[in-house]
Design a protein around this motif. Sequence first.
Motif, short mmCIF file in Angstrom:
data_model
loop_
_atom_site.label_atom_id
_atom_site.label_comp_id
_atom_site.label_asym_id
_atom_site.label_seq_id
_atom_site.Cartn_x
_atom_site.Cartn_y
_atom_site.Cartn_z
N PHE A 260 48.99 43.68 41.70
CA PHE A 260 48.18 45.19 42.26
C PHE A 260 47.42 45.82 41.53
O PHE A 260 46.32 46.18 41.70
N LYS A 261 47.96 46.24 40.61
CA LYS A 261 47.01 46.85 39.56
C LYS A 261 45.90 46.30 38.95
O LYS A 261 44.90 46.93 38.64
N PHE A 262 45.98 44.96 38.50
CA PHE A 262 44.76 44.28 38.04
C PHE A 262 43.67 44.02 38.98
O PHE A 262 42.62 44.24 38.83
N ALA A 264 43.16 46.20 41.69
CA ALA A 264 42.49 47.32 41.83
C ALA A 264 41.74 47.85 40.71
O ALA A 264 40.78 48.06 41.03
N ASP A 265 41.99 47.58 39.42
CA ASP A 265 41.10 47.69 38.37
C ASP A 265 39.79 46.75 38.46
O ASP A 265 38.77 47.48 38.33
N LYS A 266 40.03 45.69 39.22
CA LYS A 266 38.50 44.92 39.41
C LYS A 266 37.89 45.41 40.47
O LYS A 266 36.91 45.24 40.24
N VAL A 267 38.65 45.83 41.63
CA VAL A 267 37.75 46.54 42.54
C VAL A 267 37.01 47.69 42.06
O VAL A 267 35.66 47.89 42.46
N ILE A 268 37.43 48.48 41.36
CA ILE A 268 36.79 49.53 40.84
C ILE A 268 35.74 49.26 39.80
O ILE A 268 34.58 49.83 39.74
N GLU A 269 36.16 48.24 39.10
CA GLU A 269 35.06 47.96 38.10
C GLU A 269 33.88 47.22 38.67
O GLU A 269 32.54 47.48 38.44
N ILE A 270 34.08 46.42 39.60
CA ILE A 270 33.15 45.53 40.30
C ILE A 270 32.13 46.19 41.26
O ILE A 270 31.06 46.15 41.59
N SER A 279 34.22 45.04 47.99
CA SER A 279 34.85 45.03 49.23
C SER A 279 35.74 43.81 49.74
O SER A 279 36.55 43.95 50.30
N GLY A 280 35.16 42.72 49.27
CA GLY A 280 35.78 41.48 49.58
C GLY A 280 37.11 41.51 48.81
O GLY A 280 38.22 41.04 49.59
N LEU A 281 37.03 42.01 47.64
CA LEU A 281 38.41 41.69 47.02
C LEU A 281 39.54 42.77 47.51
O LEU A 281 40.62 42.64 47.54
N ALA A 282 38.90 43.72 48.06
CA ALA A 282 39.64 45.00 48.49
C ALA A 282 40.71 44.36 49.58
O ALA A 282 41.68 45.15 49.86
N GLY A 283 40.08 43.56 50.34
CA GLY A 283 40.85 42.95 51.53
C GLY A 283 42.19 42.46 50.86
O GLY A 283 42.94 41.97 52.02
N ALA A 284 42.18 42.08 49.79
CA ALA A 284 43.45 41.54 49.11
C ALA A 284 44.66 42.37 49.55
O ALA A 284 45.94 41.89 49.59
N PHE A 285 44.42 43.69 49.86
CA PHE A 285 45.62 44.53 49.86
C PHE A 285 45.92 44.54 51.52
O PHE A 285 46.53 45.69 51.78
N LYS A 286 45.43 43.66 52.27
CA LYS A 286 45.41 44.03 53.99
C LYS A 286 46.92 43.93 54.43
O LYS A 286 47.26 44.53 55.55
N ASN A 287 47.90 43.44 53.61
CA ASN A 287 49.16 43.28 54.01
C ASN A 287 50.16 44.32 53.66
O ASN A 287 51.36 44.16 53.75
N TYR A 288 49.28 45.50 53.09
CA TYR A 288 50.21 46.58 52.92
C TYR A 288 51.34 46.95 53.66
O TYR A 288 52.41 47.52 53.28
N GLY A 289 51.07 46.94 55.06
CA GLY A 289 52.07 47.49 56.19
C GLY A 289 53.18 46.78 56.33
O GLY A 289 54.12 46.97 56.78
N THR A 301 50.01 53.18 45.28
CA THR A 301 49.82 53.81 44.22
C THR A 301 48.32 53.21 43.46
O THR A 301 47.40 54.12 43.46
N GLN A 302 48.21 51.90 43.79
CA GLN A 302 46.89 51.40 43.61
C GLN A 302 45.62 51.55 44.54
O GLN A 302 44.51 52.13 44.17
N LEU A 303 46.19 51.78 45.74
CA LEU A 303 45.32 52.00 47.05
C LEU A 303 44.81 53.33 46.82
O LEU A 303 43.38 53.75 46.94
#
Length: 326
Positions: A260-262, A264-270, A279-289, A301-303
């Motif tokens: 998750f941290k890695f 998130a780092d890449k979403v911010i960097e890219i 935004s495509g990478l951010a979709g990886a977190f869709k199963n949060y709930g 924490t990463q979101l």
Amino acid sequence: APVIIECDQLDYPFLMAHDSDGFVRYEAANRFGIEILESMMSGGEVDERYIESYGEILVDDSIDPMLKAQLLELPTITTLMQRQEVIDVNAIAEAQERLKQILAKRYFDRLKSDIQALYEPTNAGIDGRSMGKRALKNRLLGILMSLNDPAVSIMCQDHYYEAHSMTERIAALDLLENYAPNDVGEALNDFYTRYKDETLVMNKYFAVCASSRREGTLTRVQALQNDPAYDPKVPNLVRALIGSFARNPVAFYDGSGEGFKFVADKVIEIDALNPQIASGLAGAFKNYGKLSALQKAQMQTQLERIKNHPNLSNNVFEIITKILKV
């Protein structure tokens, strides 16, 4: 959107083994496979009827090779994740590998003989029959590789080096990466040396490495970011390396939370370079709930870190905000 129909009256074993309609047979095999894996995840034993029906498909030479390759595919981790109220990737992956091993042990001789019959390393044809035979051969080899048998690993290495088509070479490399960590190094080096100056082909190399289920995948992906063949400004390379990792459930949902941290780092960097890719990478977190309490806290924490990053693009902000509201 998927449509899921529940019906207790269907005879999956019979339909899987004998139905004349390819689609019905595929649906029966897939649904029966899901039932078996979910039962195994709950501590149940493998239904012998599934093993027998799988064998019926295996020995049915009247089935088109491409269709047979599809019929013999086990339900994916992603498919089973979608059905879980609380996602447990490790339980899915363990059940899937155990079922592969059971099938491989039961049908070892048949699998091996079929692989030899289907193997045509000099045939790189793109006609339906040739492509189907390659797909089926690779499916059967994937089942056998789950046994971690040295002889099967050698056969897979031979398929890599003798291949005349990229499909064959990549399939063998992927199996070696996942099942033969002691043997894959030489093949990876060979592939890199052959194609390091061909960006389109290196996309496949980075994707194989980032999609690996074996331990240490994150560490290797982090190291590959410094590889001369990788350029973070080339969208396809980013999708191949970072995107493939984000879609790798075993590595991304690792219990440490480092996946998750890695990402998130890449979403911010890219995001600073290419908001669309970010935004495509951010979709990886869709199963949060749907995560366990521990993993949900790790992901939150990463979101929050992404959401609060200054100068975040509107696209990424909107996606992260919606995910957090679940």
